[in-house]
Enzyme design. Structure first.
Site, mmCIF file in Angstrom:
data_model
loop_
_atom_site.group_PDB
_atom_site.id
_atom_site.type_symbol
_atom_site.label_atom_id
_atom_site.label_comp_id
_atom_site.label_asym_id
_atom_site.label_seq_id
_atom_site.Cartn_x
_atom_site.Cartn_y
_atom_site.Cartn_z
ATOM 1 N N HIS A 151 55.841 40.445 52.371
ATOM 2 C CA HIS A 151 54.791 39.769 51.594
ATOM 3 C C HIS A 151 55.144 38.311 51.291
ATOM 4 O O HIS A 151 56.294 37.863 51.434
ATOM 5 C CB HIS A 151 54.509 40.518 50.280
ATOM 6 C CG HIS A 151 55.635 40.501 49.291
ATOM 7 N ND1 HIS A 151 55.906 39.424 48.472
ATOM 8 C CD2 HIS A 151 56.560 41.445 48.975
ATOM 9 C CE1 HIS A 151 56.924 39.703 47.696
ATOM 10 N NE2 HIS A 151 57.351 40.931 47.981
ATOM 11 N N CYS A 207 61.762 44.255 48.693
ATOM 12 C CA CYS A 207 60.776 43.863 49.696
ATOM 13 C C CYS A 207 61.360 42.814 50.642
ATOM 14 O O CYS A 207 62.446 42.266 50.406
ATOM 15 C CB CYS A 207 59.536 43.294 49.019
ATOM 16 S SG CYS A 207 58.536 44.544 48.171
#
Length: 400
Positions: A322, A340
């Protein structure tokens, strides 16, 4: 002597008369318009008037001394059973499954060597079913993917009730493809069965799932509710690879490198914020995602809640590729995320636009391994491990 001779002559005349009369009567019976004709022998299984027949027992019609012109197995509201005829036209076998609690009538028309047609009928009833099971969901699906998916995409089926007769169900799940693949089904539990090839799908392959489950036995008194068919396509071959040691994501499409993106992975530390190592698959593409610290509530040390943009989910444990404008300075040189894969806003916008659901995203270098059941970690099992949870032998897809 004279009387004896006359008596013998009379008996002989009577015998001759009687013999001639019988012969004439036999000839006349062949000529009678309503005479019973000899029927070509036709055998039907299940036998006539059979009851409590298993829904998956095939209907077989065989003819001797004649060929089958037509066979019809009609179940009224339960519909007809499909079937195939042998090359010599003497044997017909059903290819679809009967419905539970239904009555079927078999009508077979034969033609003998003289061209004469005859009709044979038979009937049977199937075992009654107490409950039905249905497919609750299939992935891929049109809502999530548009039905063009990446080369790593498994076919995932969830049932609305647990099934105990896995063999009967799996036998009625068929994968057809425009290019041949070796593949197998894999049961994660009694409600979930998934298919994947031994190797990634060939690019630009057309795939069809045929789940012919109507009437299929799923367990004691449990039968399939309906048949389901799903068509989808495999897109171009795109594989993304990154390592937590070198802090770089490399995207290759059809074997050619098309983009390199600096990244920052999980920082580890006391909270063990590691990005998992393994073969992930792109599970969803989300323009906006709100991320919350796992297992840590508001007011506790380490708690966070962030709104992030252009996210591609890669596991069920909250891992995404992301946009992370706050970590651009660390991307390409160090790991600072909560697990992440952080990339720049520009790279995140490009990645979400150019990623298909089912694209492999392979991360290496982390001490934490991706579990096969964490999201779509199907490729974490080698082929031998995958086959352990298949009820039938692996085999090639049926090409079309």
């Amino acid at each position: 002597m004279g009387r004896v001779a006359n008596r013998s002559a009379g008996l002989l005349a009577l015998a001759l008369l009687t013999a001639c009369s019988l012969s004439g009567a036999a000839n006349e019976s062949k000529e009678l318009p309503g005479a019973v004709q000899r029927q070509p022998p036709v055998a039907v299984t299940p036998v006539d008037k059979a009851a409590n027949v298993a829904t998956d027992q095939p209907v077989v019609v065989s003819a001797q001394g004649a060929t089958l012109k037509s066979v019809r197995v009609d179940g009224g509201k339960a519909g007809r059973l499909r079937g195939v005829l042998s090359g010599d036209g003497t044997r017909w076998r059903s290819t679809s499954t009967a419905r539970p609690g239904a009555s079927y009538t078999v009508t077979a028309v034969t033609v003998d060597t003289a061209g004469k047609q005859s009709e044979t009928t038979s009937s049977f009833t199937t075992v009654k079913g107490d409950k039905t099971f249905d497919i609750q969901s299939i992935t891929p699906n049109r809502d999530d993917t548009g039905l063009t998916v990446g080369i790593g995409m498994p076919v995932m089926i969830a049932f609305d009730k647990p099934v105990s007769d896995r063999i009967a169900v799996e036998r009625n799940l068929t994968i057809r493809s425009s290019k041949p693949v070796e593949g197998a089904w894999h049961w994660f539990d009694d409600s979930h069965v998934d298919f994947r090839p031994q190797e990634y799908w060939p690019a630009y392959t057309k795939v069809r799932l045929e789940a012919k489950l109507a009437g299929v036995r799923g367990g004691q008194g449990l039968y399939g509710k309906r048949d389901v068919t799903l068509d989808f396509k495999i897109g171009r071959s795109q594989i993304t690879k990154g390592t937590t040691d070198e802090h770089v994501l490399t995207v290759r499409r059809d074997g050619k490198r098309i983009r390199t993106m600096p990244m920052s992975a999980g920082q580890g530390g006391q909270w063990k914020y590691y990005t998992t190592s393994g073969v992930h698959l792109a599970m969803s593409r989300e323009p906006v995602t709100v991320m919350t610290s796992p297992g840590i509530g508001p007011g506790q040390s380490g708690y966070y809640q962030l709104t992030v943009y252009n996210t591609v989910r890669i596991s069920n444990s909250g891992e995404y590729v992301h946009s992370a404008p706050w970590s651009v300075g660390s991307q390409g040189n160090s790991n600072v995320s909560h697990g992440c894969v952080n990339v720049s806003p520009e790279n995140a916008a490009w990645f979400i636009k150019n990623t298909l659901i089912g694209d492999p995203i392979i991360i290496t270098g982390s001490p934490r391994k991706l579990e096969p059941t964490n999201g779509w970690g199907h490729w974490q099992e080698n082929w031998k491990e995958w086959l352990k949870w298949s009820s039938l032998k692996a085999g090639p897809s049926i090409t079309f």
